[in-house]
Motif scaffolding. Structure first.
Motif, PDB file in Angstrom:
ATOM      1  N   TYR A 214      45.977  49.978  34.548  1.00 34.86           N
ATOM      2  CA  TYR A 214      44.940  49.073  35.045  1.00 34.86           C
ATOM      3  C   TYR A 214      44.033  49.775  36.071  1.00 34.86           C
ATOM      4  CZ  TYR A 214      47.883  45.535  32.842  1.00 34.86           C
ATOM      5  OH  TYR A 214      48.597  44.809  31.937  1.00 34.86           O
ATOM      6  N   ARG A 215      44.608  50.637  36.907  1.00 32.24           N
ATOM      7  CA  ARG A 215      43.803  51.377  37.882  1.00 32.24           C
ATOM      8  C   ARG A 215      42.836  52.325  37.159  1.00 32.24           C
ATOM      9  NH1 ARG A 215      48.876  52.603  41.966  1.00 32.24           N
ATOM     10  NH2 ARG A 215      48.745  50.629  43.152  1.00 32.24           N
ATOM     11  N   ASP A 216      43.305  52.933  36.105  1.00 28.67           N
ATOM     12  CA  ASP A 216      42.426  53.806  35.320  1.00 28.67           C
ATOM     13  C   ASP A 216      41.296  53.002  34.686  1.00 28.67           C
ATOM     14  OD1 ASP A 216      43.950  55.998  35.967  1.00 28.67           O
ATOM     15  OD2 ASP A 216      45.147  55.954  34.117  1.00 28.67           O
ATOM     16  N   GLN A 217      41.614  51.758  34.266  1.00 24.76           N
ATOM     17  CA  GLN A 217      40.578  50.916  33.669  1.00 24.76           C
ATOM     18  C   GLN A 217      39.487  50.558  34.685  1.00 24.76           C
ATOM     19  OE1 GLN A 217      42.695  47.593  31.978  1.00 24.76           O
ATOM     20  NE2 GLN A 217      43.159  48.698  30.062  1.00 24.76           N
ATOM     21  N   LEU A 218      39.891  50.301  35.949  1.00 23.27           N
ATOM     22  CA  LEU A 218      38.897  50.018  37.002  1.00 23.27           C
ATOM     23  C   LEU A 218      37.956  51.213  37.178  1.00 23.27           C
ATOM     24  CD1 LEU A 218      41.041  48.168  39.719  1.00 23.27           C
ATOM     25  CD2 LEU A 218      39.185  47.189  38.329  1.00 23.27           C
ATOM     26  N   LYS A 219      38.498  52.427  37.168  1.00 16.85           N
ATOM     27  CA  LYS A 219      37.661  53.620  37.303  1.00 16.85           C
ATOM     28  C   LYS A 219      36.710  53.750  36.108  1.00 16.85           C
ATOM     29  CE  LYS A 219      41.154  56.155  39.953  1.00 16.85           C
ATOM     30  NZ  LYS A 219      42.085  57.328  39.953  1.00 16.85           N
ATOM     31  N   GLU A 220      37.190  53.382  34.918  1.00 13.67           N
ATOM     32  CA  GLU A 220      36.369  53.470  33.721  1.00 13.67           C
ATOM     33  C   GLU A 220      35.197  52.487  33.782  1.00 13.67           C
ATOM     34  OE1 GLU A 220      35.213  55.144  30.203  1.00 13.67           O
ATOM     35  OE2 GLU A 220      36.893  55.749  31.491  1.00 13.67           O
ATOM     36  N   VAL A 221      35.462  51.296  34.353  1.00 11.64           N
ATOM     37  CA  VAL A 221      34.381  50.314  34.506  1.00 11.64           C
ATOM     38  C   VAL A 221      33.287  50.871  35.405  1.00 11.64           C
ATOM     39  CG1 VAL A 221      33.787  48.052  35.462  1.00 11.64           C
ATOM     40  CG2 VAL A 221      35.834  48.308  34.034  1.00 11.64           C
ATOM     41  N   ASP A 222      33.683  51.524  36.510  1.00 14.89           N
ATOM     42  CA  ASP A 222      32.698  52.106  37.430  1.00 14.89           C
ATOM     43  C   ASP A 222      31.890  53.209  36.736  1.00 14.89           C
ATOM     44  OD1 ASP A 222      33.482  50.415  39.435  1.00 14.89           O
ATOM     45  OD2 ASP A 222      34.933  51.824  40.301  1.00 14.89           O
ATOM     46  N   ARG A 223      32.536  54.016  35.903  1.00 14.90           N
ATOM     47  CA  ARG A 223      31.829  55.090  35.204  1.00 14.90           C
ATOM     48  C   ARG A 223      30.839  54.532  34.179  1.00 14.90           C
ATOM     49  NH1 ARG A 223      36.923  57.843  35.590  1.00 14.90           N
ATOM     50  NH2 ARG A 223      37.582  57.003  33.565  1.00 14.90           N
ATOM     51  N   ASP A 224      31.258  53.459  33.481  1.00 13.99           N
ATOM     52  CA  ASP A 224      30.354  52.852  32.503  1.00 13.99           C
ATOM     53  C   ASP A 224      29.126  52.228  33.179  1.00 13.99           C
ATOM     54  OD1 ASP A 224      32.020  53.593  30.470  1.00 13.99           O
ATOM     55  OD2 ASP A 224      32.973  51.630  30.205  1.00 13.99           O
ATOM     56  N   LEU A 225      29.363  51.630  34.360  1.00 14.19           N
ATOM     57  CA  LEU A 225      28.246  51.032  35.087  1.00 14.19           C
ATOM     58  C   LEU A 225      27.280  52.119  35.558  1.00 14.19           C
ATOM     59  CD1 LEU A 225      26.829  48.602  36.401  1.00 14.19           C
ATOM     60  CD2 LEU A 225      28.366  48.896  38.391  1.00 14.19           C
ATOM     61  N   ALA A 226      27.814  53.244  36.009  1.00 10.09           N
ATOM     62  CA  ALA A 226      26.970  54.334  36.499  1.00 10.09           C
ATOM     63  C   ALA A 226      26.149  54.939  35.363  1.00 10.09           C
ATOM     64  CB  ALA A 226      27.827  55.406  37.172  1.00 10.09           C
ATOM     65  N   ARG A 227      26.690  54.986  34.133  1.00 10.05           N
ATOM     66  CA  ARG A 227      25.977  55.553  32.989  1.00 10.05           C
ATOM     67  C   ARG A 227      25.019  54.556  32.359  1.00 10.05           C
ATOM     68  NH1 ARG A 227      31.182  57.371  31.407  1.00 10.05           N
ATOM     69  NH2 ARG A 227      31.105  55.891  29.659  1.00 10.05           N
ATOM     70  N   GLY A 228      25.108  53.288  32.803  1.00 11.36           N
ATOM     71  CA  GLY A 228      24.229  52.270  32.246  1.00 11.36           C
ATOM     72  C   GLY A 228      24.723  51.685  30.947  1.00 11.36           C
ATOM     73  N   VAL A 229      25.992  51.942  30.631  1.00 11.12           N
ATOM     74  CA  VAL A 229      26.554  51.391  29.390  1.00 11.12           C
ATOM     75  C   VAL A 229      26.717  49.886  29.489  1.00 11.12           C
ATOM     76  CG1 VAL A 229      28.546  51.459  27.834  1.00 11.12           C
ATOM     77  CG2 VAL A 229      27.707  53.573  28.887  1.00 11.12           C
ATOM     78  N   ILE A 230      27.087  49.381  30.664  1.00  9.90           N
ATOM     79  CA  ILE A 230      27.231  47.950  30.890  1.00  9.90           C
ATOM     80  C   ILE A 230      26.385  47.555  32.096  1.00  9.90           C
ATOM     81  CG2 ILE A 230      29.546  47.819  29.888  1.00  9.90           C
ATOM     82  CD1 ILE A 230      30.697  47.887  32.678  1.00  9.90           C
ATOM     83  N   GLY A 231      26.083  46.231  32.191  1.00  7.37           N
ATOM     84  CA  GLY A 231      25.307  45.745  33.309  1.00  7.37           C
ATOM     85  C   GLY A 231      26.173  45.377  34.501  1.00  7.37           C
ATOM     86  N   ALA A 232      25.521  45.011  35.598  1.00  7.95           N
ATOM     87  CA  ALA A 232      26.254  44.680  36.821  1.00  7.95           C
ATOM     88  C   ALA A 232      27.102  43.430  36.641  1.00  7.95           C
ATOM     89  CB  ALA A 232      25.256  44.489  37.970  1.00  7.95           C
ATOM     90  N   ASP A 233      26.573  42.427  35.934  1.00  3.39           N
ATOM     91  CA  ASP A 233      27.343  41.192  35.737  1.00  3.39           C
ATOM     92  C   ASP A 233      28.584  41.462  34.892  1.00  3.39           C
ATOM     93  OD1 ASP A 233      25.459  39.855  37.188  1.00  3.39           O
ATOM     94  OD2 ASP A 233      24.354  39.106  35.437  1.00  3.39           O
ATOM     95  N   GLU A 234      28.400  42.249  33.826  1.00  2.00           N
ATOM     96  CA  GLU A 234      29.542  42.562  32.956  1.00  2.00           C
ATOM     97  C   GLU A 234      30.565  43.388  33.715  1.00  2.00           C
ATOM     98  OE1 GLU A 234      31.854  42.745  29.419  1.00  2.00           O
ATOM     99  OE2 GLU A 234      30.253  41.425  30.146  1.00  2.00           O
ATOM    100  N   ALA A 235      30.101  44.300  34.557  1.00  6.26           N
ATOM    101  CA  ALA A 235      31.024  45.125  35.334  1.00  6.26           C
ATOM    102  C   ALA A 235      31.828  44.271  36.300  1.00  6.26           C
ATOM    103  CB  ALA A 235      30.254  46.211  36.090  1.00  6.26           C
ATOM    104  N   GLN A 236      31.166  43.296  36.937  1.00  4.53           N
ATOM    105  CA  GLN A 236      31.861  42.424  37.872  1.00  4.53           C
ATOM    106  C   GLN A 236      32.918  41.604  37.164  1.00  4.53           C
ATOM    107  OE1 GLN A 236      31.634  42.451  41.165  1.00  4.53           O
ATOM    108  NE2 GLN A 236      33.283  40.930  41.222  1.00  4.53           N
ATOM    109  N   ARG A 237      32.576  41.124  35.958  1.00  6.55           N
ATOM    110  CA  ARG A 237      33.559  40.310  35.199  1.00  6.55           C
ATOM    111  C   ARG A 237      34.778  41.145  34.821  1.00  6.55           C
ATOM    112  NH1 ARG A 237      35.300  39.369  30.384  1.00  6.55           N
ATOM    113  NH2 ARG A 237      33.998  40.981  29.445  1.00  6.55           N
ATOM    114  N   LEU A 238      34.528  42.375  34.384  1.00  8.79           N
ATOM    115  CA  LEU A 238      35.645  43.245  33.997  1.00  8.79           C
ATOM    116  C   LEU A 238      36.506  43.609  35.200  1.00  8.79           C
ATOM    117  CD1 LEU A 238      33.833  45.624  31.471  1.00  8.79           C
ATOM    118  CD2 LEU A 238      35.499  43.833  30.945  1.00  8.79           C
ATOM    119  N   ARG A 239      35.852  43.881  36.359  1.00 11.70           N
ATOM    120  CA  ARG A 239      36.651  44.197  37.550  1.00 11.70           C
ATOM    121  C   ARG A 239      37.551  43.038  37.920  1.00 11.70           C
ATOM    122  NH1 ARG A 239      31.661  45.907  39.866  1.00 11.70           N
ATOM    123  NH2 ARG A 239      31.373  48.194  39.769  1.00 11.70           N
ATOM    124  N   SER A 240      37.034  41.806  37.839  1.00 10.41           N
ATOM    125  CA  SER A 240      37.839  40.627  38.194  1.00 10.41           C
ATOM    126  C   SER A 240      39.050  40.499  37.272  1.00 10.41           C
ATOM    127  CB  SER A 240      36.968  39.357  38.108  1.00 10.41           C
ATOM    128  OG  SER A 240      35.888  39.431  39.010  1.00 10.41           O
TER     129      SER A 240
END
Length: 410
Positions: free
Chosen positions: A40-66
């Motif tokens: 799960y910790r690795d998944q949180l890091k992956e969400v941050d990387r996807d957000l930085a690359r523009g693969v997902i938006g801020a709202d989607e990133a927030q939902r995934l982090r939650s």
């Protein structure tokens, strides 16, 4: 005794490994929840990387982090509650571990007693060969092999006419009165075999071979062995083996003798020799040969018994003249083509005389001799075919038409 000690030690060791894993509640260095927490910790890091690359938006990133954070909290709570053993119930774990050891050790023993051979001595190759040699020396004679079956009544095929039976009875009397009549004996052999009187047929064949003496062919010896084995319902007697060996001495490639030799080697527990014999025969045979089907049904199992890795080749098409054969024939002289045809006809005649064949094949042979202008041989085949197929009027009609076409019909 040493075998049992080794088996018991292996069973207990395997059971102990499984039991220890069950008692520890994990398969590695950490409880299962610790692995989940790392994922799960690795998944949180992956969400941050996807957000930085523009693969997902801020709202989607927030939902995934939650969502992932909720799983992190649950895994952490499970890890704290379970401790090092992952929350495995100790009593249940110990009972299950004991049951596993008992089932593996005790169950293995029970299965072996059912399907294994407790107390059976090891059989090194020298002992197996010695046992095979003993089995060869103790083979029943042909008379003994037939006698163990009890009295065998004449089995008359359905549809056999009384005229045909009267003809056979007359043939028996004629042969008895003229015991040196080789042609009469040949007819009697085939007639008795057609009626299912294999013992009588093999006695007539023995008489015929005795008359021929050194002139007896490999086909004669192979037919004698065939009749003996059929009279003994598949048992290869000492005399049948002698006939097989003699046939193969005269012609090492005689097919029916090679097939029955493989059967004999099976019966004296020499799967290695049987495998070699049948494999070579299969490779040299056309798919429609009568021995191919029984060989293919047993050859892989036989190879396993012989300690050979073997896979059956695919069934090929019936072999016939290749395009190269046709080109060679086209370039032959008339005399050369005639010789080639005679060779093919001789092969067909040899096969029909040793292993038999259909009425159409006999008719083909009659026609072939007619085309070659060999009226005497055509008449001989026609006469023999009438005896072989006397009980089947429809087949006789086919043969009669071939005889008429060859110009030898009565």
């Amino acid at each position: 005794m040493g075998f049992w000690i080794i088996v018991a030690a292996l069973a207990i060791a395997i059971g102990a490994v499984l039991a220890l894993t069950l008692l520890r509640g994990r398969v590695g260095d950490a409880p299962p929840a610790a692995y989940d927490l790392q994922v799960y910790r690795d998944q949180l890091k992956e969400v941050d990387r996807d957000l930085a690359r523009g693969v997902i938006g801020a709202d989607e990133a927030q939902r995934l982090r939650s969502e992932v954070s909720r799983r992190v909290l649950a895994a952490d709570a499970q890890l704290r509650a379970g401790g090092e053993d992952g929350g495995q119930p100790r009593l249940a774990g110990r009972l299950a571990a004991g049951l596993i050891v008992a089932v593996i050790a005790g169950g293995g023993l029970l299965i072996y007693r059912q399907v294994g051979a407790p107390g059976y001595d090891d059989l090194p190759i020298a002992k197996r060969i010695a046992a095979s040699d003993a089995a060869r020396a103790e083979r029943l004679s042909q008379d003994a092999a037939e006698a163990r079956l009890g009295p065998v009544e004449e089995s008359i095929p359905d549809g056999t006419s009384q005229d045909y039976l009267a003809l056979i009875e007359q043939l028996r009397k004629t042969v008895k009165e003229r015991p040196e009549d080789q042609q009469g004996l040949q007819f009697l052999v085939r007639s008795e075999a057609a009626l299912g009187n294999m013992a009588a047929a093999r006695r007539a064949q023995q008489q015929l071979i005795a008359l021929k003496g050194d002139a007896a062919s490999a086909a004669d010896q192979a037919m004698l062995a065939d009749l003996m084995i059929n009279a003994a319902v598949g048992y290869v007697s000492a005399e049948a083996e002698t006939a097989l060996r003699e046939a193969l001495r005269l012609d090492p490639r005689e097919p029916s003798a090679r097939f029955y030799l493989g059967l004999y080697l099976l019966q004296v527990d020499r799967p290695d020799g049987a495998f070699r014999t049948w494999q070579a025969l299969l490779e040299e045979s056309t798919p429609d040969a009568p021995w191919v089907a029984p060989i293919r049904a047993q050859l892989e199992e036989l190879a396993a018994r012989a300690g050979v890795k073997y896979t059956l080749p695919p069934v090929g098409d019936l072999r016939g003249p290749t395009s190269e054969d046709m080109e060679n024939a086209a370039g032959m002289s008339a005399e050369g083509r005639q010789d080639m045809i005679r060779g093919m006809v001789a092969g067909l005649a040899e096969r029909l005389s040793t292993t038999g064949g259909t009425a159409e094949e006999w008719a083909r042979l009659i026609n072939a001799y007619g085309v070659l202008g060999d009226a005497d041989k055509a008449k001989q085949v026609w006469a023999e075919a009438q005896v072989v197929f006397a009980a089947n009027p429809a087949m006789l009609d086919t043969l009669r038409a071939a005889a008429a076409n060859a110009g030898i019909a009565e």
